[in-house]
Design a protein around this motif. Structure first.
Motif, short mmCIF file in Angstrom:
data_model
loop_
_atom_site.label_atom_id
_atom_site.label_comp_id
_atom_site.label_asym_id
_atom_site.label_seq_id
_atom_site.Cartn_x
_atom_site.Cartn_y
_atom_site.Cartn_z
N GLU A 1 13.24 12.84 3.62
CA GLU A 1 14.22 12.00 2.94
C GLU A 1 14.15 10.52 3.34
O GLU A 1 14.30 9.64 2.48
CB GLU A 1 15.64 12.53 3.18
N PRO A 2 13.92 10.18 4.63
CA PRO A 2 13.81 8.76 4.96
C PRO A 2 12.72 8.03 4.18
O PRO A 2 12.88 6.84 3.85
CB PRO A 2 13.48 8.77 6.46
N MET A 3 11.65 8.72 3.83
CA MET A 3 10.58 8.08 3.07
C MET A 3 11.01 7.82 1.63
O MET A 3 10.69 6.78 1.05
CB MET A 3 9.31 8.93 3.12
N GLN A 4 11.74 8.76 1.05
CA GLN A 4 12.23 8.57 -0.31
C GLN A 4 13.24 7.43 -0.36
O GLN A 4 13.25 6.62 -1.30
CB GLN A 4 12.89 9.87 -0.81
N VAL A 5 14.09 7.34 0.66
CA VAL A 5 15.07 6.25 0.72
C VAL A 5 14.36 4.92 0.96
O VAL A 5 14.76 3.89 0.41
CB VAL A 5 16.12 6.52 1.82
N ALA A 6 13.29 4.93 1.74
CA ALA A 6 12.50 3.71 1.96
C ALA A 6 11.95 3.19 0.64
O ALA A 6 11.98 1.98 0.38
CB ALA A 6 11.36 3.99 2.94
N ASN A 7 11.48 4.09 -0.22
CA ASN A 7 10.99 3.68 -1.54
C ASN A 7 12.09 3.01 -2.35
O ASN A 7 11.89 1.96 -2.97
CB ASN A 7 10.46 4.90 -2.31
N MET B 1 0.84 -1.19 0.00
CA MET B 1 0.00 0.00 0.00
C MET B 1 0.88 1.24 0.00
O MET B 1 1.82 1.34 0.77
CB MET B 1 -0.89 0.02 1.25
N THR B 2 0.57 2.18 -0.89
CA THR B 2 1.28 3.44 -0.94
C THR B 2 0.58 4.44 -0.04
O THR B 2 -0.63 4.65 -0.16
CB THR B 2 1.33 3.99 -2.38
N ARG B 3 1.34 5.08 0.85
CA ARG B 3 0.77 6.10 1.73
C ARG B 3 1.02 7.48 1.12
O ARG B 3 2.14 7.79 0.71
CB ARG B 3 1.39 6.01 3.13
N HIS B 4 -0.02 8.29 1.09
CA HIS B 4 0.07 9.64 0.54
C HIS B 4 0.39 10.60 1.68
O HIS B 4 -0.40 10.77 2.61
CB HIS B 4 -1.25 10.01 -0.14
N ILE B 5 1.56 11.23 1.61
CA ILE B 5 2.04 12.11 2.67
C ILE B 5 2.05 13.55 2.17
O ILE B 5 2.70 13.86 1.17
CB ILE B 5 3.46 11.73 3.14
N GLY B 6 1.35 14.43 2.87
CA GLY B 6 1.38 15.84 2.54
C GLY B 6 2.38 16.58 3.42
O GLY B 6 2.55 16.23 4.59
N VAL B 7 3.04 17.58 2.85
CA VAL B 7 4.00 18.40 3.60
C VAL B 7 3.65 19.86 3.34
O VAL B 7 3.66 20.31 2.20
CB VAL B 7 5.45 18.14 3.16
N VAL B 8 3.31 20.58 4.40
CA VAL B 8 3.03 22.01 4.27
C VAL B 8 4.09 22.78 5.04
O VAL B 8 4.44 22.43 6.17
CB VAL B 8 1.60 22.36 4.77
N ALA B 9 4.63 23.80 4.41
CA ALA B 9 5.71 24.59 5.03
C ALA B 9 5.27 26.04 5.17
O ALA B 9 4.58 26.59 4.30
CB ALA B 9 6.97 24.50 4.19
N LEU B 10 5.68 26.66 6.28
CA LEU B 10 5.43 28.07 6.51
C LEU B 10 6.75 28.83 6.40
O LEU B 10 7.82 28.28 6.70
CB LEU B 10 4.82 28.29 7.89
N PRO B 11 6.73 30.09 5.97
CA PRO B 11 7.97 30.86 5.79
C PRO B 11 8.85 30.83 7.03
O PRO B 11 8.37 30.94 8.16
CB PRO B 11 7.46 32.27 5.51
N GLY B 12 10.17 30.65 6.80
CA GLY B 12 11.12 30.60 7.88
C GLY B 12 11.33 29.20 8.45
O GLY B 12 12.06 29.04 9.43
N PHE B 13 10.72 28.19 7.81
CA PHE B 13 10.87 26.81 8.29
C PHE B 13 12.31 26.34 8.15
O PHE B 13 13.09 26.87 7.36
CB PHE B 13 9.94 25.87 7.50
N LEU C 1 14.97 1.60 -1.30
CA LEU C 1 15.45 0.34 -0.75
C LEU C 1 14.41 -0.78 -0.88
O LEU C 1 14.77 -1.95 -1.05
CB LEU C 1 15.82 0.52 0.73
N ALA C 2 13.14 -0.42 -0.80
CA ALA C 2 12.08 -1.43 -0.90
C ALA C 2 11.79 -1.80 -2.34
O ALA C 2 11.16 -2.83 -2.61
CB ALA C 2 10.82 -0.92 -0.22
N GLY C 3 12.23 -0.96 -3.28
CA GLY C 3 11.96 -1.24 -4.69
C GLY C 3 10.52 -1.00 -5.08
O GLY C 3 10.05 -1.50 -6.11
N GLN C 4 9.82 -0.20 -4.30
CA GLN C 4 8.43 0.14 -4.61
C GLN C 4 8.07 1.44 -3.91
O GLN C 4 8.78 1.89 -3.01
CB GLN C 4 7.48 -0.98 -4.16
N THR C 5 6.96 2.04 -4.32
CA THR C 5 6.56 3.32 -3.76
C THR C 5 5.73 3.09 -2.49
O THR C 5 4.52 2.87 -2.55
CB THR C 5 5.73 4.14 -4.78
N LEU C 6 6.43 3.14 -1.38
CA LEU C 6 5.74 3.01 -0.09
C LEU C 6 5.13 4.34 0.34
O LEU C 6 4.09 4.36 1.00
CB LEU C 6 6.72 2.53 0.98
#
Length: 313
Positions: free
Chosen positions: A23-29, A1-13, A31-36
């Motif tokens: 980045e850990p989520m991108q690396v997880a994808n 199952m692919t989890r959809h993760i949203g990221v919202v940033a405010l100025p000065g973050f 290493l797992a060979g699929q879009t987690l």
């Protein structure tokens, strides 16, 4: 199952905290060979969001306008907040809190979630410079001083690299500890820090107005872990009375010298149990305990578990 993760940033973050969270989520994808995990970047309008370091983040969507359901939304913001939280973001967070979407505060994102009123009944943390102001403004929210908190559908962390430890722990709970460990190795990390580890407030900040004799006392303690000095011996080395030394500790650290010294030794013992292969007996001797039994009792009284239970964790 692919989890959809949203990221919202405010100025000065913090760009570092945001990267450590994503980045850990991108690396997880990889290493797992699929879009987690699939990431979507949000902002309150279409303009680029400028980080504290001056670098810009381009949003893909506007808050509240996600075309697909989210599994988690991470809010990245500065500490302290440099402006009031936009009303559309507050309303979106309030709406998401009524669903099963996980909400995560990265850095000042915890304060944003608090402003939206979605943290009642949850245990949370945030970067240590914001502790006092947050506690004053939101006295009804359970604030901890730990590295990160994962409490049901709410995540929060101390910012910076603590976001990476939090996300690797989350990935481990969702896809197994082996994958989490592989991610840690990918980033050349010695280990994944646990959430119950306290945030280390710099001693220079805690003792900004303390006399030199107190900082000298702390240095003596740190240099004599294996063979602890008595409070009387410490005061003699410093050339002050024992009573004066005790007053300094109570005033600036809210603890007596012997209790602070014991905590210092036990924290070192905990680090060794988690990071080394040394036996509990060796660690007991190294941290100044006369016997393994004495060490085990002191450890259990301080951390709520025995050294053996700590190592099994």
């Amino acid at each position: 199952m692919t989890r959809h993760i949203g990221v919202v940033a405010l100025p000065g973050f913090s760009l570092l905290a945001q990267a450590c969270a994503t980045e850990p989520m991108q690396v997880a994808n990889r290493l797992a060979g699929q879009t987690l995990y699939r990431l979507s970047m949000f902002a309150v309008d279409e303009r680029p969001v400028v980080s504290a370091s001056g670098q810009m983040l381009m949003p893909q969507s506007i808050v509240g306008q996600s075309s697909e359901p989210l599994d988690m939304l991470m809010v990245c913001a500065p500490v302290p907040l440099v402006a009031s939280v936009p009303q559309p973001l507050l309303e979106w967070l309030q709406h998401l809190s009524t669903t099963r979407v996980v909400l995560a505060g990265i850095g000042g994102g915890t304060e944003v979630l608090a402003c939206a009123g979605v943290l009642e009944g949850y245990r949370v943390t945030l970067p240590w410079p914001g502790f006092a102001a947050f506690a004053d403004e939101f006295p009804g929210i359970r604030l901890s001083r730990q590295l990160f908190e994962i409490d049901r559908e709410r995540l929060s962390c101390g910012g910076g690299t603590a976001a990476m430890d939090m996300m690797m722990t989350l990935i481990g709970s969702q896809h197994g500890n082996e994958l989490a460990q592989q991610i840690s190795e990918y980033f050349v990390l010695e280990r994944i820090r646990m959430g119950d580890e306290p945030q280390e407030v710099p001693m220079s900040t805690r003792l900004r107005h303390a006399p030199q004799s107190l900082t000298d006392a702390l240095a003596l303690m740190e240099a004599n872990i294996e063979e602890p000095l008595t409070t009387h011996e410490l005061s003699e080395h410093l050339g002050i009375s024992r009573r004066q030394l005790e007053r300094l500790f109570k005033k600036f650290l809210q603890v007596v010298p012997s209790r602070y010294y014991l905590s210092l030794r036990l924290q070192e013992a905990r680090r060794l149990l988690r990071e080394s292969d040394r036996s509990a007996g060796d660690i007991a001797l190294y941290t100044g305990f006369s016997s393994a039994a004495h060490f085990s009792t002191a450890y259990r009284n301080h951390f709520g578990m025995t050294p053996r239970e700590e190592r099994l964790r």
